[in-house]
Structure formats: structure tokens, C-alpha cells
Design an enzyme around this catalytic site. Structure first.
Site, PDB file in Angstrom:
ATOM      1  N   TYR A  22     -43.580 -41.548 -25.203  1.00 52.04           N
ATOM      2  CA  TYR A  22     -42.876 -42.710 -25.758  1.00 52.04           C
ATOM      3  C   TYR A  22     -41.366 -42.508 -25.807  1.00 52.04           C
ATOM      4  O   TYR A  22     -40.592 -43.469 -25.684  1.00 52.04           O
ATOM      5  CB  TYR A  22     -43.406 -43.042 -27.156  1.00 52.04           C
ATOM      6  CG  TYR A  22     -42.994 -42.089 -28.251  1.00 52.04           C
ATOM      7  CD1 TYR A  22     -41.847 -42.319 -29.011  1.00 52.04           C
ATOM      8  CD2 TYR A  22     -43.757 -40.958 -28.545  1.00 52.04           C
ATOM      9  CE1 TYR A  22     -41.464 -41.448 -30.025  1.00 52.04           C
ATOM     10  CE2 TYR A  22     -43.373 -40.087 -29.548  1.00 52.04           C
ATOM     11  CZ  TYR A  22     -42.236 -40.341 -30.294  1.00 52.04           C
ATOM     12  OH  TYR A  22     -41.851 -39.472 -31.287  1.00 52.04           O
TER      13      TYR A  22
ATOM     14  N   ASP B 203     -49.007 -44.627 -28.591  1.00 53.76           N
ATOM     15  CA  ASP B 203     -47.714 -44.223 -28.022  1.00 53.76           C
ATOM     16  C   ASP B 203     -47.696 -44.351 -26.501  1.00 53.76           C
ATOM     17  O   ASP B 203     -46.628 -44.539 -25.896  1.00 53.76           O
ATOM     18  CB  ASP B 203     -47.396 -42.765 -28.383  1.00 53.76           C
ATOM     19  CG  ASP B 203     -47.117 -42.559 -29.864  1.00 53.76           C
ATOM     20  OD1 ASP B 203     -46.857 -43.558 -30.564  1.00 53.76           O
ATOM     21  OD2 ASP B 203     -47.157 -41.404 -30.319  1.00 53.76           O
TER      22      ASP B 203
ATOM     23  N   LYS C 221     -53.869 -43.718 -33.541  1.00 54.69           N
ATOM     24  CA  LYS C 221     -54.575 -42.856 -32.587  1.00 54.69           C
ATOM     25  C   LYS C 221     -56.029 -42.740 -33.035  1.00 54.69           C
ATOM     26  O   LYS C 221     -56.361 -42.983 -34.200  1.00 54.69           O
ATOM     27  CB  LYS C 221     -53.959 -41.442 -32.540  1.00 54.69           C
ATOM     28  CG  LYS C 221     -52.540 -41.356 -32.034  1.00 54.69           C
ATOM     29  CD  LYS C 221     -52.038 -39.895 -32.045  1.00 54.69           C
ATOM     30  CE  LYS C 221     -50.575 -39.816 -31.643  1.00 54.69           C
ATOM     31  NZ  LYS C 221     -50.068 -38.408 -31.670  1.00 54.69           N
TER      32      LYS C 221
ATOM     33  N   ASP D 205     -44.247 -47.158 -36.461  1.00 56.17           N
ATOM     34  CA  ASP D 205     -43.731 -47.013 -35.095  1.00 56.17           C
ATOM     35  C   ASP D 205     -44.717 -47.543 -34.063  1.00 56.17           C
ATOM     36  O   ASP D 205     -44.322 -47.862 -32.935  1.00 56.17           O
ATOM     37  CB  ASP D 205     -43.336 -45.560 -34.791  1.00 56.17           C
ATOM     38  CG  ASP D 205     -44.293 -44.536 -35.368  1.00 56.17           C
ATOM     39  OD1 ASP D 205     -44.671 -44.661 -36.536  1.00 56.17           O
ATOM     40  OD2 ASP D 205     -44.636 -43.573 -34.654  1.00 56.17           O
TER      41      ASP D 205
ATOM     42  N   ARG E 128     -35.838 -44.062 -39.847  1.00 52.66           N
ATOM     43  CA  ARG E 128     -36.191 -44.350 -38.455  1.00 52.66           C
ATOM     44  C   ARG E 128     -37.411 -45.262 -38.379  1.00 52.66           C
ATOM     45  O   ARG E 128     -37.551 -46.043 -37.429  1.00 52.66           O
ATOM     46  CB  ARG E 128     -36.429 -43.049 -37.677  1.00 52.66           C
ATOM     47  CG  ARG E 128     -36.577 -43.291 -36.175  1.00 52.66           C
ATOM     48  CD  ARG E 128     -36.228 -42.062 -35.372  1.00 52.66           C
ATOM     49  NE  ARG E 128     -37.256 -41.042 -35.384  1.00 52.66           N
ATOM     50  CZ  ARG E 128     -37.017 -39.732 -35.365  1.00 52.66           C
ATOM     51  NH1 ARG E 128     -35.768 -39.292 -35.389  1.00 52.66           N
ATOM     52  NH2 ARG E 128     -38.001 -38.867 -35.354  1.00 52.66           N
TER      53      ARG E 128
ATOM     54  N   ILE F 231     -37.979 -47.797 -40.328  1.00 51.95           N
ATOM     55  CA  ILE F 231     -37.410 -49.147 -40.414  1.00 51.95           C
ATOM     56  C   ILE F 231     -36.808 -49.535 -39.065  1.00 51.95           C
ATOM     57  O   ILE F 231     -36.971 -50.669 -38.591  1.00 51.95           O
ATOM     58  CB  ILE F 231     -36.347 -49.214 -41.523  1.00 51.95           C
ATOM     59  CG1 ILE F 231     -36.999 -48.964 -42.885  1.00 51.95           C
ATOM     60  CG2 ILE F 231     -35.625 -50.558 -41.513  1.00 51.95           C
ATOM     61  CD1 ILE F 231     -36.001 -48.725 -44.001  1.00 51.95           C
TER      62      ILE F 231
ATOM     63  N   TRP G 111     -37.710 -48.469 -36.061  1.00 51.16           N
ATOM     64  CA  TRP G 111     -38.793 -48.783 -35.118  1.00 51.16           C
ATOM     65  C   TRP G 111     -39.294 -50.210 -35.347  1.00 51.16           C
ATOM     66  O   TRP G 111     -39.556 -50.960 -34.390  1.00 51.16           O
ATOM     67  CB  TRP G 111     -39.959 -47.816 -35.282  1.00 51.16           C
ATOM     68  CG  TRP G 111     -39.822 -46.437 -34.729  1.00 51.16           C
ATOM     69  CD1 TRP G 111     -40.061 -45.261 -35.395  1.00 51.16           C
ATOM     70  CD2 TRP G 111     -39.473 -46.042 -33.384  1.00 51.16           C
ATOM     71  NE1 TRP G 111     -39.873 -44.184 -34.563  1.00 51.16           N
ATOM     72  CE2 TRP G 111     -39.522 -44.626 -33.315  1.00 51.16           C
ATOM     73  CE3 TRP G 111     -39.128 -46.758 -32.241  1.00 51.16           C
ATOM     74  CZ2 TRP G 111     -39.219 -43.916 -32.152  1.00 51.16           C
ATOM     75  CZ3 TRP G 111     -38.836 -46.049 -31.075  1.00 51.16           C
ATOM     76  CH2 TRP G 111     -38.880 -44.652 -31.038  1.00 51.16           C
TER      77      TRP G 111
END
Length: 402
Positions: A68, A118, A163, A173, A243, A245, A247
Site C-alpha cells: 500500500y 491493503d 484482514k 486506513d 495519520r 485521520i 487516511w
């Protein structure tokens, strides 16, 4: 008498060649220096090309990987190619993708049974590659990744698992990893039949990952509230991560790129973007940057973090440029971008861009177990030139025409 003359002649000849070689080397060295006259976006892309001749080397990877982070950085290269029409940016993407395809036309080491969301993010690169080349391998891979979503496990409420190894968990994310790809596919090849399902993923975030006090989002949510990090009342993880937020905001602006304005959920999604933008703007530093633990700027050991800041700047600028956000967010983005350059950018003697102090990868659960506490985020290692920092800065520079 002829011998000394011959020797002197050889010495003069050698001196001439050495001087010429030295001058040529100096000239070549100067050619390799990245010009300060270029825009930040091109200086950044050229720095990446110099540091990582193969895109899979980003983030210090030692082996090729369908990842990703490569998808995130290369999405910036795709936008830069579309602006400049410089084939070296397209070739960098194509070389990465082609190197990840085996002789049967499948992604190397890809296993759908992992249901790793991802894996969808680099798939966004395939749409433009197919349009540029008409190479049927790319179209086949687009379909292969779309098929993963068709059988991707879901929480009881209908949210995609992050996952297979994280049952009933949505990670913030994951919205970025899946929804822009999913939206582009369904609009391009399915007449938009999955748009309601895409909007539902964001609705689940709003209903379950949004902190009611701050209006910011947590990193993850376990609908069954079973994993050790989950809040027993809400199912959310403990920390509001900068991070994370970023994404989420990038997921919204890039999904809206393909989401038809005529669809009733378009206004809902722009509403979510306006809401999170207003809220996150209240939590920036005096210089206009954002923190690793986003809602606790005064916490001991907390720090402003470049990848989070770059993503939010990019989302503000893109949102304003596209009309999803008020035009005032463009001014906020510009001021924050200037602060980013002052605080995080170091230019070396070769003119290459270096981005300082990027937070390392952050995850939850697993072995050893990652508990998601504030302390976990604050003690995670940082490093210079982390791929996500590069990608965020590149995208924000392109959007601001810097």
C-alpha cells in the site's frame, strides 16, 4: 635527449586528460544536482527516483512487495505525470507494477485468502496503466482485486474486515485502501451498482469510529468488542491517531473524485468531509501542523508528525480545489504547507529532499500484541524519509501547485 622530451610529452598529455576528466566529472555532478528552481513536487519526485531507483525500495524495503505504501507514493507520481506529461514518472509506476506480475499474469505472492484490504490500494495504479497501454494484464488484475472485495469478510453491520486475521475489525486506513479503488471500478465497469455499499463503509465509520467529544476518528473498531484493545462499550481502539485521520480524509476526497454528484449519498460524503475538516482544524499546532496523538497536543512526548500533517494538508487543498470544502481551506493548507517545509524538509548538497521524523508503521493486535494506547503511538520509532511522509508531501505539493 629524445627520452626526456617523450616523458615530458606523456606527462603533459596525462595532465590534459586528468584535467578534462575532472572537469567532466564536475559538470556531470552539477547535472545530477536537483535544481532549486523546480517546484517542490518535482524536486520530491526526483529525490525519490534518485534514492530509490526501483519503487519497491521505498521505505527501505529489501525485496519487491505489492504494498500500500508504494501505491500511495506512486499515486502522486501518476498525478505528476498527468500534469507534466513526463514519461519518466509513468515509467517508474509501470516498472514497479510489471515487476510485481509473475509469468502467469498474477500478482506475485498474492493470496486472496489473506483478505488483506491493503492489497487493493496499488490496484488504483492499474486503471491509468491500462488506459495508457491497453495491456490486458492490467485489466485482468483490476478484476482480480475487485473479486477480493466480492468475498471480503464483513462485520455483522456490513463493514469490510481489515484482514482475515483481524475478525470483525474495521481499521480507519482500510477506507483509504479500498474505497477509492472500489468507487473507480464500480463507476467505470459496473454502472455504479456498488455506490451504496461504498457509502455504507463511511457511514459505519461515522456511527462507530467517530469520537463524540472531539469529532475525530479512532484508528479501529471491533464490532464484537472481543479483542483486548477494544473499548467494552464502543468497541473502538484507545487512541485518536493523527495519520489515521489523514487516511480517512484522503479516502473521502479520493472517493469523491469518482462518486457521481447526482447520487444521493454524494452530499452525505461531502458532509462527512466538512465535519472532520472543521474538527481537525481545531487541533493543529500554532504553526498549522498536526500531532501523532491528534486530540492531546499537550501530552508529554507528543509531537507534530509529517505524514499526518501532509495528508491533512492534501485533503484540505484538494477538497477546496474540487469544491467539496469551502475555499478558505486552501489558505489553511498553504499556511500549513509552508510550516511543513520549515519544520520537516531538509535539502542536502545534491538538492535532494529529505523528510524528517516520519512515524513508523502503526498497527493493532498481532504478535507481539499491540495495545493501541497513547504510549504505544508515542514510542513508535520514527525515521527520515518514511514512504508515507514522502507520499503525503508529494500529493500536497501537487495539489497546491508547489
Amino acid at each position: 635527449m629524445q627520452k626526456p622530451f617523450f616523458i615530458n610529452f606523456i606527462i603533459v598529455l596525462l595532465f590534459f586528460f586528468v584535467s578534462k576528466t575532472k572537469a567532466q566529472n564536475q559538470e556531470d555532478s552539477q547535472k545530477d544536482i536537483i535544481s532549486y528552481d523546480l517546484k517542490w513536487s518535482e524536486r520530491t519526485a526526483l529525490s525519490i527516483l534518485n534514492k530509490y531507483p526501483k519503487a519497491w525500495q521505498l521505505d527501505g524495503n529489501e525485496k519487491p512487495k505489492w504494498d500500500y505504501k508504494m501505491g500511495f507514493v506512486l499515486s502522486g507520481f501518476e498525478k505528476l505525470y498527468q500534469k507534466t506529461n513526463d514519461k519518466k514518472y509513468l515509467n517508474y509506476i509501470k516498472e514497479y507494477v510489471d515487476g510485481m506480475i509473475d509469468s502467469t499474469g498474477n500478482i506475485k505472492k498474492y493470496d486472496i485468502k489473506e483478505y488483506n484490504i491493503d492489497y487493493l490500494n496499488p490496484g488504483k495504479l492499474l486503471f491509468n496503466l491500462y488506459d495508457e497501454t491497453k495491456d490486458e494484464r492490467y485489466l485482468r488484475l483490476i478484476g482480480q482485486l475487485r473479486n477480493q472485495l466480492e468475498s471480503q469478510p464483513r462485520t455483522p453491520g456490513g463493514g469490510f474486515w481489515h484482514k482475515q486475521i483481524y475478525p470483525n475489525q474495521m481499521w480507519i486506513d482500510g477506507l483509504y485502501m479500498a474505497e477509492p479503488f472500489y468507487t473507480q471500478f464500480t463507476v467505470k465497469y459496473e454502472k455504479g451498482k456498488s455506490l451504496d455499499d461504498i457509502a455504507k463503509q463511511f457511514e459505519l465509520v461515522q456511527n462507530h469510529l467517530l469520537d463524540k467529544t472531539t469529532g475525530l476518528v479512532y484508528q479501529a473498531w471491533d464490532e464484537n468488542k472481543e479483542i483486548a484493545w477494544a473499548n467494552k462499550q464502543t468497541g473502538t481502539s484507545p487512541t485518536i491517531w493523527g495519520r489515521g485521520i489523514g487516511w480517512y480524509m484522503v479516502a473521502l476526497v479520493e472517493t469523491l473524485d469518482y462518486f457521481p454528484k447526482s447520487h444521493p449519498k454524494y452530499k452525505v460524503l461531502t458532509g462527512y468531509l466538512n465535519q472532520i475538516s472543521k474538527n481537525v482544524n481545531q487541533y493543529k499546532s500554532p504553526e498549522g501542523l498536526w500531532y501523532q496523538v491528534a486530540d492531546k497536543p499537550d501530552m508529554v512526548a507528543n509531537y507534530v508528525e509529517p505524514s499526518a500533517s501532509g495528508m491533512i494538508i492534501y485533503a484540505f487543498a484538494k477538497g477546496a480545489n474540487k469544491g467539496y470544502l469551502d475555499s478558505g481551506y486552501k489558505r489553511i493548507a498553504q499556511k500549513s504547507f509552508d510550516s511543513f517545509v520549515k519544520q520537516f524538509i531538509k535539502v542536502d548538497k545534491k538538492g535532494e529532499i529529505n523528510i524528517l521524523n516520519v512515524s513508523s508503521n502503526i498497527g493493532l493486535g498481532g504478535k507481539p500484541f499491540r495495545d493501541g494506547t497513547n504510549d504505544y503511538y508515542l514510542t513508535a520509532k520514527t525515521k527520515d524519509n518514511g514512504a508515507i511522509g514522502f507520499g503525503a508531501f508529494l500529493l500536497s505539493a501537487i495539489e497546491l501547485k508547489e
